[in-house]
Design a protein around this motif. Structure first.
Motif, PDB file in Angstrom:
ATOM      1  N   GLY A   5     -32.576  26.974  19.558  1.00  0.00           N
ATOM      2  CA  GLY A   5     -32.921  25.783  20.326  1.00  0.00           C
ATOM      3  C   GLY A   5     -34.418  25.575  20.396  1.00  0.00           C
ATOM      4  O   GLY A   5     -34.893  24.470  20.647  1.00  0.00           O
ATOM      5  N   GLN A   6     -35.173  26.661  20.170  1.00  0.00           N
ATOM      6  CA  GLN A   6     -36.630  26.556  20.197  1.00  0.00           C
ATOM      7  C   GLN A   6     -37.232  27.616  19.282  1.00  0.00           C
ATOM      8  O   GLN A   6     -36.724  28.739  19.184  1.00  0.00           O
ATOM      9  CB  GLN A   6     -37.177  26.751  21.613  1.00  0.00           C
ATOM     10  N   VAL A   7     -38.318  27.246  18.601  1.00  0.00           N
ATOM     11  CA  VAL A   7     -39.023  28.173  17.713  1.00  0.00           C
ATOM     12  C   VAL A   7     -40.510  28.103  18.035  1.00  0.00           C
ATOM     13  O   VAL A   7     -41.077  27.009  18.156  1.00  0.00           O
ATOM     14  CB  VAL A   7     -38.799  27.807  16.227  1.00  0.00           C
ATOM     15  N   ILE A   8     -41.136  29.267  18.200  1.00  0.00           N
ATOM     16  CA  ILE A   8     -42.596  29.370  18.308  1.00  0.00           C
ATOM     17  C   ILE A   8     -43.063  30.216  17.126  1.00  0.00           C
ATOM     18  O   ILE A   8     -42.612  31.351  16.956  1.00  0.00           O
ATOM     19  CB  ILE A   8     -43.038  30.003  19.632  1.00  0.00           C
ATOM     20  N   GLU A   9     -43.958  29.675  16.316  1.00  0.00           N
ATOM     21  CA  GLU A   9     -44.382  30.348  15.092  1.00  0.00           C
ATOM     22  C   GLU A   9     -45.513  31.343  15.337  1.00  0.00           C
ATOM     23  O   GLU A   9     -46.355  31.150  16.217  1.00  0.00           O
ATOM     24  CB  GLU A   9     -44.881  29.307  14.077  1.00  0.00           C
ATOM     25  N   TRP A  10     -45.520  32.407  14.516  1.00  0.00           N
ATOM     26  CA  TRP A  10     -46.721  33.236  14.355  1.00  0.00           C
ATOM     27  C   TRP A  10     -47.441  32.704  13.126  1.00  0.00           C
ATOM     28  O   TRP A  10     -46.831  32.549  12.072  1.00  0.00           O
ATOM     29  CB  TRP A  10     -46.342  34.699  14.090  1.00  0.00           C
ATOM     30  N   PHE A  11     -48.731  32.435  13.234  1.00  0.00           N
ATOM     31  CA  PHE A  11     -49.496  31.995  12.076  1.00  0.00           C
ATOM     32  C   PHE A  11     -50.501  33.075  11.692  1.00  0.00           C
ATOM     33  O   PHE A  11     -51.289  33.540  12.511  1.00  0.00           O
ATOM     34  CB  PHE A  11     -50.240  30.687  12.369  1.00  0.00           C
ATOM     35  N   GLY A  12     -50.458  33.475  10.409  1.00  0.00           N
ATOM     36  CA  GLY A  12     -51.460  34.388   9.868  1.00  0.00           C
ATOM     37  C   GLY A  12     -52.403  33.629   8.952  1.00  0.00           C
ATOM     38  O   GLY A  12     -52.274  32.410   8.762  1.00  0.00           O
ATOM     39  N   LEU A  13     -53.356  34.311   8.365  1.00  0.00           N
ATOM     40  CA  LEU A  13     -54.340  33.650   7.511  1.00  0.00           C
ATOM     41  C   LEU A  13     -53.677  32.954   6.323  1.00  0.00           C
ATOM     42  O   LEU A  13     -54.163  31.944   5.835  1.00  0.00           O
ATOM     43  CB  LEU A  13     -55.364  34.665   6.994  1.00  0.00           C
ATOM     44  N   ALA A  14     -52.545  33.504   5.864  1.00  0.00           N
ATOM     45  CA  ALA A  14     -51.901  32.948   4.678  1.00  0.00           C
ATOM     46  C   ALA A  14     -51.166  31.645   4.951  1.00  0.00           C
ATOM     47  O   ALA A  14     -50.948  30.860   4.028  1.00  0.00           O
ATOM     48  CB  ALA A  14     -50.928  33.976   4.082  1.00  0.00           C
ATOM     49  N   ASP A  15     -50.784  31.400   6.207  1.00  0.00           N
ATOM     50  CA  ASP A  15     -49.959  30.211   6.457  1.00  0.00           C
ATOM     51  C   ASP A  15     -50.411  29.389   7.663  1.00  0.00           C
ATOM     52  O   ASP A  15     -49.732  28.448   8.047  1.00  0.00           O
ATOM     53  CB  ASP A  15     -48.487  30.613   6.628  1.00  0.00           C
ATOM     54  N   ARG A  16     -51.544  29.696   8.240  1.00  0.00           N
ATOM     55  CA  ARG A  16     -51.926  29.006   9.476  1.00  0.00           C
ATOM     56  C   ARG A  16     -52.277  27.537   9.247  1.00  0.00           C
ATOM     57  O   ARG A  16     -52.297  26.742  10.184  1.00  0.00           O
ATOM     58  CB  ARG A  16     -53.097  29.721  10.145  1.00  0.00           C
ATOM     59  N   TYR A  17     -52.576  27.165   7.997  1.00  0.00           N
ATOM     60  CA  TYR A  17     -52.993  25.786   7.740  1.00  0.00           C
ATOM     61  C   TYR A  17     -51.894  24.932   7.113  1.00  0.00           C
ATOM     62  O   TYR A  17     -52.155  23.836   6.636  1.00  0.00           O
ATOM     63  CB  TYR A  17     -54.233  25.780   6.831  1.00  0.00           C
TER      64      TYR A  17
END
Length: 345
Positions: free
Chosen positions: A215-227
């Motif tokens: 129902g809800q997703v909070i992402e972790w962003f690293g250097l490879a995918d933050r943009y």
């Protein structure tokens, strides 16, 4: 599967403390900062104010999650009952840790001057505070530990992008900007009645998301995918609206059944704190007219794992000897049922 629970070893809440950052932010100020319609917030969300750990005007972070959790923990430790020297372990439930490593709970312990004790951090949404209470109860029941500090908190404003143009955004997108707030709460949990002398009669914590979309997703962003183009936070608000009231009723009756309590035995009800509007709807569907509702979300915003402690702090202002309360919490990220039952000795 039979979920009827065996009797649980006793645990008790000795004191509760909470922390909300800064002054409350009303809908007019939030609507102006986001460039959205103030009336829409009032009607659709029904939350009047919330608190943010960052300054709305400048974006400056004023408090970390660790800061808020340490404030709440210090207030709980300054309450009636055991103090710093009595704490045998610390548990934190959060969906929004300050860093992936080190775990935020260790910064909290450091700020509180606690050392040489086990620390645990549970990564979870709105069920995290209940999971933390469950772990504390289990640790105390083992006989190895006598007193623990249980904390729940979230800083959701880290996902509040004030530079984003929301004028053409869909309501399902805007909701993430207006629903949430920041805060923390804590409780001192003991194996013997102390302080407030509130018995933790039952804790429910169960994953029920097999085969279901989140129902809800909070992402972790690293250097490879933050943009990349993914949103950091997204939710299926329609699925939450449909599922949460039904789940709340199921939790209520399961807890009552486990305890052999009747609905009429309840003096207080602590319903899920999604938003002012949704909480009112859920409370209506729970339909326990004899119980006094204890809610805070219309004033605090949805600050996740702080909410059960904010509600319990309000509860303790009213709760008299022999009175009973039941709390319901639901995590819609992957559908977790949670709740707990309290009785004042």
């Amino acid at each position: 599967m039979n979920h009827h629970a065996p009797a649980e070893a006793p645990a008790y809440l000795a004191s509760v403390g909470t922390a909300l950052p800064g002054d409350p932010v009303d809908n007019a100020a939030l609507a102006k900062a986001l460039g959205v319609n103030e009336e829409w917030i009032e009607v659709f969300i029904g939350t009047k104010t919330r608190h943010f750990a960052r300054d709305l005007a400048t974006g400056t972070v004023r408090w970390s999650l660790a800061d808020l959790c340490a404030q709440a923990g210090a207030r709980a430790l300054d309450g009636p009952g055991p103090g710093h020297e009595d704490i045998d372990f610390v548990v934190l439930g959060t969906a929004t840790p300050d860093t992936l490593m080190p775990a935020t709970v260790n910064h909290v312990a450091d700020q509180l001057g606690l050392d040489q004790v086990p620390t645990f951090q549970l990564q979870s949404g709105c069920a995290g505070a209940v999971q933390a209470l469950s772990l504390a109860r289990t640790m105390i029941a083992s006989g190895e530990y006598g007193t623990g500090l249980v904390i729940g908190g979230d800083v959701c404003s880290k996902h509040l992008d004030l530079d984003r143009d929301l004028s053409g955004a869909a309501p399902g997108d805007i909701v993430n900007f207006v629903l949430f707030g920041d805060g923390a709460g804590a409780a001192v949990v003991t194996g013997e009645p102390a302080g407030e002398r509130v018995a933790l009669r039952r804790v429910l914590n169960r994953f029920t998301g097999l085969g279901r979309e989140p129902g809800q997703v909070i992402e972790w962003f690293g250097l490879a995918d933050r943009y990349d183009d993914r949103q950091a936070v997204r939710e299926d608000y329609k699925a939450i609206e449909e599922a949460v009231p039904v789940m709340a009723v199921e939790i209520l009756w399961e807890l009552l059944g486990d305890l052999d309590w009747e609905a009429e035995d309840l003096h207080y009800l602590l319903p899920p704190q999604l938003s002012g509007r949704m909480t009112a709807r859920i409370t209506g569907e729970l339909d326990v007219p004899s119980a006094r509702e204890i809610s805070c979300v219309a004033d605090t915003g949805n600050n996740g794992n702080a909410l059960p402690f904010l509600q319990t702090e309000k509860l303790l202002e009213h709760m008299a000897t022999g009175e009973r309360a039941l709390a319901v919490a639901i995590e819609s990220s992957k559908w977790i049922k949670a709740g707990f039952a309290l009785e004042k000795l």
